[in-house]
Design a protein around this motif. Structure first.
Motif, PDB file in Angstrom:
ATOM      1  N   ILE A  67       0.851  -1.210   0.000  1.00  0.00           N
ATOM      2  CA  ILE A  67       0.000   0.000   0.000  1.00  0.00           C
ATOM      3  C   ILE A  67       0.881   1.253   0.000  1.00  0.00           C
ATOM      4  CG2 ILE A  67      -1.652   1.355   1.390  1.00  0.00           C
ATOM      5  CD1 ILE A  67      -2.812  -1.386   2.304  1.00  0.00           C
ATOM      6  N   ILE A  68       1.919   1.236   0.809  1.00  0.00           N
ATOM      7  CA  ILE A  68       2.810   2.405   0.902  1.00  0.00           C
ATOM      8  C   ILE A  68       3.510   2.627  -0.439  1.00  0.00           C
ATOM      9  CG2 ILE A  68       4.965   3.230   1.942  1.00  0.00           C
ATOM     10  CD1 ILE A  68       3.900   2.084   4.609  1.00  0.00           C
ATOM     11  N   ALA A  69       3.921   1.524  -1.029  1.00  0.00           N
ATOM     12  CA  ALA A  69       4.628   1.616  -2.309  1.00  0.00           C
ATOM     13  C   ALA A  69       3.723   2.174  -3.407  1.00  0.00           C
ATOM     14  CB  ALA A  69       5.152   0.243  -2.711  1.00  0.00           C
ATOM     15  N   ASN A  70       2.443   1.809  -3.353  1.00  0.00           N
ATOM     16  CA  ASN A  70       1.510   2.220  -4.403  1.00  0.00           C
ATOM     17  C   ASN A  70       0.967   3.636  -4.200  1.00  0.00           C
ATOM     18  OD1 ASN A  70       1.845  -0.232  -5.607  1.00  0.00           O
ATOM     19  ND2 ASN A  70      -0.029  -1.133  -4.754  1.00  0.00           N
ATOM     20  N   LYS A  80      -4.811  -2.531  16.169  1.00  0.00           N
ATOM     21  CA  LYS A  80      -3.614  -2.021  16.850  1.00  0.00           C
ATOM     22  C   LYS A  80      -2.336  -2.446  16.103  1.00  0.00           C
ATOM     23  CE  LYS A  80      -1.556  -1.479  21.383  1.00  0.00           C
ATOM     24  NZ  LYS A  80      -0.236  -2.065  21.025  1.00  0.00           N
ATOM     25  N   ALA A  81      -2.328  -3.685  15.665  1.00  0.00           N
ATOM     26  CA  ALA A  81      -1.155  -4.180  14.941  1.00  0.00           C
ATOM     27  C   ALA A  81      -0.952  -3.390  13.648  1.00  0.00           C
ATOM     28  CB  ALA A  81      -1.309  -5.667  14.640  1.00  0.00           C
ATOM     29  N   ILE A  82      -2.055  -3.114  12.956  1.00  0.00           N
ATOM     30  CA  ILE A  82      -1.941  -2.362  11.705  1.00  0.00           C
ATOM     31  C   ILE A  82      -1.415  -0.952  11.995  1.00  0.00           C
ATOM     32  CG2 ILE A  82      -3.183  -1.458   9.693  1.00  0.00           C
ATOM     33  CD1 ILE A  82      -5.267  -3.701  10.130  1.00  0.00           C
ATOM     34  N   GLN A  83      -2.034  -0.337  13.037  1.00  0.00           N
ATOM     35  CA  GLN A  83      -1.617   1.030  13.401  1.00  0.00           C
ATOM     36  C   GLN A  83      -0.114   1.086  13.704  1.00  0.00           C
ATOM     37  OE1 GLN A  83      -4.161   1.883  16.728  1.00  0.00           O
ATOM     38  NE2 GLN A  83      -5.639   3.024  15.477  1.00  0.00           N
ATOM     39  N   ASP A  84       0.311   0.162  14.536  1.00  0.00           N
ATOM     40  CA  ASP A  84       1.716   0.159  14.956  1.00  0.00           C
ATOM     41  C   ASP A  84       2.662   0.018  13.759  1.00  0.00           C
ATOM     42  OD1 ASP A  84       0.819   0.430  17.474  1.00  0.00           O
ATOM     43  OD2 ASP A  84       1.226  -1.643  18.113  1.00  0.00           O
ATOM     44  N   TYR A  85       2.335  -0.921  12.874  1.00  0.00           N
ATOM     45  CA  TYR A  85       3.214  -1.201  11.729  1.00  0.00           C
ATOM     46  C   TYR A  85       3.221  -0.017  10.770  1.00  0.00           C
ATOM     47  CZ  TYR A  85       5.581  -3.659   7.982  1.00  0.00           C
ATOM     48  OH  TYR A  85       6.470  -4.014   7.006  1.00  0.00           O
ATOM     49  N   LEU A  86       2.001   0.565  10.531  1.00  0.00           N
ATOM     50  CA  LEU A  86       1.886   1.709   9.627  1.00  0.00           C
ATOM     51  C   LEU A  86       2.727   2.887  10.130  1.00  0.00           C
ATOM     52  CD1 LEU A  86      -1.774   2.337   8.375  1.00  0.00           C
ATOM     53  CD2 LEU A  86       0.341   2.525   7.028  1.00  0.00           C
ATOM     54  N   LYS A  93      -4.253  13.449   8.698  1.00  0.00           N
ATOM     55  CA  LYS A  93      -5.531  12.917   8.213  1.00  0.00           C
ATOM     56  C   LYS A  93      -5.350  11.711   7.290  1.00  0.00           C
ATOM     57  CE  LYS A  93      -7.162  16.956   7.069  1.00  0.00           C
ATOM     58  NZ  LYS A  93      -7.929  17.941   6.297  1.00  0.00           N
ATOM     59  N   VAL A  94      -4.289  11.732   6.512  1.00  0.00           N
ATOM     60  CA  VAL A  94      -4.112  10.636   5.549  1.00  0.00           C
ATOM     61  C   VAL A  94      -3.868   9.297   6.225  1.00  0.00           C
ATOM     62  CG1 VAL A  94      -3.404  12.021   3.570  1.00  0.00           C
ATOM     63  CG2 VAL A  94      -1.690  11.186   5.206  1.00  0.00           C
ATOM     64  N   PHE A  95      -3.539   9.336   7.554  1.00  0.00           N
ATOM     65  CA  PHE A  95      -3.332   8.073   8.270  1.00  0.00           C
ATOM     66  C   PHE A  95      -4.584   7.205   8.189  1.00  0.00           C
ATOM     67  CE2 PHE A  95      -2.901   5.288  11.992  1.00  0.00           C
ATOM     68  CZ  PHE A  95      -1.607   4.820  11.773  1.00  0.00           C
ATOM     69  N   GLY A  96      -5.746   7.872   8.293  1.00  0.00           N
ATOM     70  CA  GLY A  96      -7.024   7.163   8.191  1.00  0.00           C
ATOM     71  C   GLY A  96      -7.175   6.490   6.836  1.00  0.00           C
ATOM     72  N   PHE A  97      -6.706   7.158   5.800  1.00  0.00           N
ATOM     73  CA  PHE A  97      -6.777   6.578   4.462  1.00  0.00           C
ATOM     74  C   PHE A  97      -6.000   5.264   4.405  1.00  0.00           C
ATOM     75  CE2 PHE A  97      -4.157   6.175   0.600  1.00  0.00           C
ATOM     76  CZ  PHE A  97      -5.140   5.856  -0.329  1.00  0.00           C
ATOM     77  N   PHE A  98      -4.765   5.289   5.003  1.00  0.00           N
ATOM     78  CA  PHE A  98      -3.938   4.058   4.995  1.00  0.00           C
ATOM     79  C   PHE A  98      -4.604   2.950   5.814  1.00  0.00           C
ATOM     80  CE2 PHE A  98      -0.567   7.187   3.945  1.00  0.00           C
ATOM     81  CZ  PHE A  98      -0.137   6.624   2.750  1.00  0.00           C
ATOM     82  N   MET A  99      -5.183   3.335   6.954  1.00  0.00           N
ATOM     83  CA  MET A  99      -5.860   2.332   7.789  1.00  0.00           C
ATOM     84  C   MET A  99      -6.989   1.652   7.011  1.00  0.00           C
ATOM     85  SD  MET A  99      -4.657   1.771  10.811  1.00  0.00           S
ATOM     86  CE  MET A  99      -6.008   0.898  11.581  1.00  0.00           C
TER      87      MET A  99
END
Lengths: 477, 94, 482
Positions: free
Chosen positions: A428-431, A465-471, A445-451
């Motif tokens: 996702i980050i790469a794209n 929580k795991a997703i948040q931490d890794y992101l 705000k864009v953090f929500g988009f990644f989540m």
């Protein structure tokens, strides 16, 4: 604005949840094929005698206590004599000068304001049968199954001046009777019924106008509507120079009108007298105290306990306690999983929403409180994601079952698979180089988009929580 | 004496009875005599106190709430005009 | 076997000693009924088949040595007591074809003893009357003079026992309906204390006054039947939980020292000279046996007739409202519910029943309730008080049972007031709920029986029976010649 001020009093009939009828041993259950729950006593055979059900007396005493009434130490039964084909003995056993309960009061809350409604009396009587009309053959068919179901009649003082007050009172009384465990209060089945005595008088007048009695009000909506219509009708009568006649009027919901009833015309002289078949009853203080102590926790006490001991929000507690079925469900769930706040949240947030949407029915839930509690526990302990929890709830509503098995079957568990998480998030980050740039420039705000992207791709396989931490970690690199 | 046609008609209404003209005349006379006899009680001037009958029972003497079997509908309806398991009444207008 | 005035206890011996079988005994009575009852009309229904069936069942109990006091004993039952599957008419056109689907509790109790039902005895319609001439089906005659009434309302029961068409019978008593016909027919009948017998299955006349009781040849036989039918019943909340003694226990004990009160109002000019003399003579006889006679007074008696009729008719008006032609009984015609009820009741009820319904509704209707019904209840409390005061100083009270012996059929027709006032000697006993027995104390010149009543304290049937029995021991009854 109208120049008239309405005044109303209520007569509420509530059927008691006893196993047997009030004066015989037939089952007091609702329904049944016609005349299958009858015996010589309740069908009025010559020579039969009524024998009073102790539970019915206990229940009316409870009703008296929850409505702050005085309980008579000496009470007796009277015959109310009138002819009608749903009344096989041609008299109804009721109470006239010595009812079980006298002068009580009930607090209601209308549009944020508290008001006290005074109770005149509550007495115990027997219900009548049912008539089905056959217009083709010009006959009526009498079914006595309902004859002898115990009823309490709650008579209020004329303390109501709007339909809102009446509805608030009815809702409160329903809750009180349900929590006291003495009536299921199903208006649609007629286990609680309400007649409204209604009159209007010029504003400022100290005298009451002539009243009419409204009958056949089968829902709160009907009560409210009938009151509005009858107030309007009485106004028109008075404004046209006529007088309101004291009479009983039947509400016809479909036609939106009230109509004078003919059947009760000659029934004005009921010739009440003490029923010689039923001895009066005396209560001891100990007996009354024992009954009072056996009353289950009432709505107000429950809300208080939920807020003070369980830490629920007042608004949530109000919603849960506002429906006895939901409340019992909450208690059952909390007993299975000791996290009342989370359970309350999920009931108020998810379950009641689905009930309101008509997806679920509290009278026909396919799952237990314990199963629901397990689902909340899975959510709280990061075993399933928010979105998968909703899927499991949907399945529970649809087909029932165990939350664990549903999660197994549909692969809805959080996997805690760090390789999978890394692979998906990295991708996702790469794209999305642009949002990454924005985030790095301080746009939180864009953090929500990644989540959102990650949740969608992982389908609940990782915890929030795991997703948040890794992101966070990757985006700060 | 003290009983007029209107009273008898009212009593007939309450009793679900009726008389033809001749019968009415007769029953009016008889009821007049009977009520004269009953009127003797008016000389007695003590008040009734319903708490002093001494026939009351204790709460614990009432019946336990146990449902038992009901009767077969056909047995109850055997003495009545019936259809579909119900008593038949001329149509009632509400 | 000679059944003339045969006692239950003699029949018991004959059955147990196999001198006669239950079927033979019942057959003998059925034969007597067939031969004699045409003249008397004491039965409305004779249950021949059931009787023989009951007798066969009873015989098995006897043969196995398990007979109870009433096993195989044939009895008549007043036609206002419900018997499952047996027509129960209350002598009214209203219930001409009514077959109850259940048994009265007293019938269950008799069944448990293995009694044999001979049939249903005639009565005044819905027990309203004192002559059995308001019966719609069998206007019973007095066995001592068939031009005279047998009394009522249990006139069929009393006449059947007097004529030996049954060794004993059940009656019901609301204002004298057991005692007065027993007195007119020269037999013995007891109204137990209110609450002693269950009223469940007794078609109600006046619920606060009605009580079932036996009519038999003597006090001892009455006691035997009481032993079978008394006791608390869960189907009747007014039946008492007071322990039931053996009612035969005090029979035969000397009455020495027993205090017998004679209230002077019961010996006024309203009572026939013959009757008064005969009862007072009986009192002297009891005195001779050692009883102590005292005079006493019951001032409330002068209001007793209106008090009784107001209470009884108010309750009756309500009790009889259920007869609407819909659920059972006579169904009239009518396009509407209202028309159907009025027609059913007009045609189903006789004139006396209608009058009492009207009177009852008068007493209860708004505007009259306080002046009549409530006043009557006050009188009831007063009469109870007066009885209590009398019983503070005595054991039993002795009165005539009726102001006159049996009168001519038709003598009280069209005169309800005369009919009502004739109940003066008996109604206070019902109002106060006391036990009262009537037994024969003499005969008029014409051979008509005269009855006296012994009234006791609540639930003291034993002393009442003891006193009546003591007199019967020295009195020779004369059976009627038919």
């Amino acid at each position: 604005m109208s120049a008239f001020y309405p005044t109303m009093g209520l007569e509420i009939h509530a059927e008691l949840l006893t196993k047997s009828k009030v004066f015989c041993t037939c089952s007091a259950e609702f329904g049944g094929t016609p005349n299958s729950r009858c015996c010589p006593v309740c069908s009025g055979m010559p020579g039969t005698l009524p024998v009073l059900n102790q539970k019915a007396v206990e229940y009316i005493i409870k009703a008296g206590y929850v409505m702050n009434c005085d309980i008579s130490r000496f009470t007796k039964w009277d015959r109310k004599n009138y002819f009608y084909p749903d009344l096989p003995k041609a008299y109804q056993i009721s109470q006239m000068p010595r009812p079980v309960c006298l002068s009580g009061n009930v607090k209601i809350n209308v549009n944020g304001e508290e008001k006290v409604i005074r109770i005149n009396r509550i007495h115990l009587e027997e219900d009548a049968g049912k008539l089905v009309h056959d217009d083709v053959n010009r006959i009526s068919l009498a079914d006595y199954n309902r004859c002898g179901i115990p009823l309490i009649e709650i008579v209020t003082e004329p303390d109501f001046h709007s339909s809102d007050e009446v509805i608030a009172f009815m809702e409160k009384v329903k809750l009180l009777l349900q929590y006291a465990g003495i009536c299921d209060c199903k208006m649609e089945q007629g286990s609680i019924r309400c007649d409204v005595n209604i009159s209007i008088a010029p504003k400022g007048s100290s005298e009451l106008g002539t009243r009419t009695e409204l009958k056949n009000l089968n829902s709160l909506k009907a009560i409210s509507k009938a009151i509005e219509i009858e107030i309007e009708r009485q106004q028109e009568v008075i404004e046209s120079g006529e007088k309101v006649i004291q009479e009983t009027r039947r509400f016809n919901e479909a036609a939106g009108e009230t109509l004078a009833m003919r059947s009760k015309e000659d029934a004005h002289d009921y010739r009440y007298f003490p029923d010689p078949d039923i001895p009066p009853i005396i209560f001891t203080e100990e007996e009354l105290e024992e009954i009072r102590n056996s009353i289950p926790e009432l709505p107000e006490q429950r809300v208080e306990r939920y807020v003070n001991s369980l830490g629920l929000k007042k608004a949530d507690a109000d919603i849960i306690v506002g429906d006895k079925r939901v409340c019992d469900f909450f208690d059952e769930a909390s007993a299975a999983y000791d996290n009342p706040k989370a359970i309350a949240n999920y009931i108020v947030g998810e379950l009641t929403r689905r009930i309101n949407l008509g997806e679920a029915d509290m009278d026909a839930l396919k799952f237990t409180g314990a199963e629901f509690a397990r689902l909340v526990e899975l959510l709280q302990t990061d075993k399933v994601s928010q979105s998968n929890a909703k899927i499991i709830l949907g399945e529970l509503i649809e087909n029932g079952g165990s939350p664990d098995k549903i999660a197994d079957a549909q692969d809805l568990w959080i996997k805690e698979d760090s390789d999978l998480l890394a692979k998906v998030v990295d991708e996702i980050i790469a794209n999305n180089p642009k949002p990454v740039e924005q985030y790095k420039n301080g746009d939180q705000k864009v953090f929500g988009f990644f989540m959102g992207q990650a949740n969608k791709a992982l389908k609940g396989a990782a915890s929030t929580k795991a997703i948040q931490d890794y992101l966070r970690k990757k985006l700060s690199e | 004496m003290a009983v007029d046609m209107k009273t008898i008609e009212h009593l007939c209404g309450l009793s679900k009875l009726s008389y033809d003209e001749k019968g009415m005349e007769k029953v009016m006379g008889e009821m007049g005599d009977i009520i004269d006899l009953m009127d003797e009680i008016k000389d007695f001037d003590l008040e009734y106190d319903d708490t002093k009958d001494g026939n009351e029972i204790r709460f614990s003497d009432t019946r336990q709430d146990v449902a038992e079997g009901s009767f077969a509908p056909e047995k109850l309806l055997a003495n009545a005009e019936n259809t579909d398991g119900c008593y038949v009444v001329p149509k009632v207008v509400e | 076997m000679d059944l003339t005035r045969a006692k239950i206890r003699d029949l018991r011996c004959a059955l147990d000693e196999k001198k006669i079988s239950a079927a033979e005994l019942c057959g003998e009575y059925l034969k007597r009924i067939e031969e004699q009852d045409k003249k008397l009309l004491s039965y409305i229904t004779v249950t021949k088949e059931k009787a023989l069936f009951d007798a066969e069942k009873a015989q098995k109990l006897i043969d196995s040595g398990k007979s109870l006091p009433l096993t195989g004993i044939p009895l008549a039952v007043k036609d206002n007591i419900c018997i499952d599957g047996v027509k129960t008419t209350c002598a009214s056109k209203m219930l001409e074809n009514f077959v109850p689907p259940y048994n009265a509790t007293v019938i269950e109790k008799l069944n448990a003893e293995g009694y044999v039902l001979l049939g249903k005895a005639s009565m005044d319609e819905f027990a309203m009357g004192g002559s059995t001439q308001t019966s719609a089906f069998a206007k019973t005659k007095n066995p001592y003079d068939t031009e005279r009434v047998p009394g009522g309302s249990s006139g069929g029961s009393a006449a059947a026992v007097a004529a030996s068409l049954a060794p004993a019978a059940l009656g019901s008593d609301t204002g004298g309906s057991i005692r007065q016909p027993a007195s007119f027919c020269g037999v013995t009948g007891i109204k137990p204390t209110y609450g002693r017998t269950s009223r469940y299955g007794l078609v109600a006349f006046a619920s606060s006054l009605d009580q079932i009781g036996p009519i038999a040849n003597d006090a001892h036989d009455c006691a035997i039947i009481l032993n079978a039918i008394c006791g608390h019943d869960r189907h009747d909340a007014t039946s008492s939980k007071t322990a039931v003694p053996d009612f035969t226990e005090k029979l035969g004990l000397p009455v020495k020292g027993m205090k017998i009160a004679l209230p002077k109002e019961f010996y006024s000019d309203a009572i026939d000279g013959d009757v008064k003399q005969s009862v007072l003579q009986a009192a002297k006889e009891l005195e001779k046996q050692g009883a102590i006679l005292t005079e006493c007074s019951m001032p409330g008696l002068k209001y007793a007739i209106p008090a009784y009729y107001l209470i009884a008719c108010a309750e009756a008006a309500s009790n009889l409202s259920r007869f609407d032609g819909i659920k059972y009984g006579f169904r009239g015609e009518g396009r509407t519910y209202g028309e159907l009820i009025v027609d059913s009741r007009n045609k189903g009820f006789g004139e006396e029943v209608k009058r009492r319904i009207l009177l009852g509704n008068y007493a209860l209707s708004s505007g009259y309730y306080d002046a009549y019904y409530k006043k009557a209840l006050a009188l009831k409390q007063e009469i109870i008080k007066e009885y209590n005061e009398i019983f503070d100083a005595c054991d039993v009270i002795l009165t005539p049972t009726a102001p006159t012996p049996a009168y001519k059929i038709g003598a009280q027709d069209n005169d309800p007031v005369k009919m009502y006032t004739a109940d003066i000697c008996t109604v206070t006993v019902n109002i106060a709920g006391l036990p009262g027995i009537s037994t024969t104390c003499g005969y008029t010149e014409n051979g008509l029986p005269i009855g006296m009543s012994v009234i006791g304290k609540r639930f003291d049937e034993q002393t009442v029976l003891q006193c009546a029995d003591a007199f019967e021991q020295v009195f020779s009854p004369a059976a009627p010649k038919l």
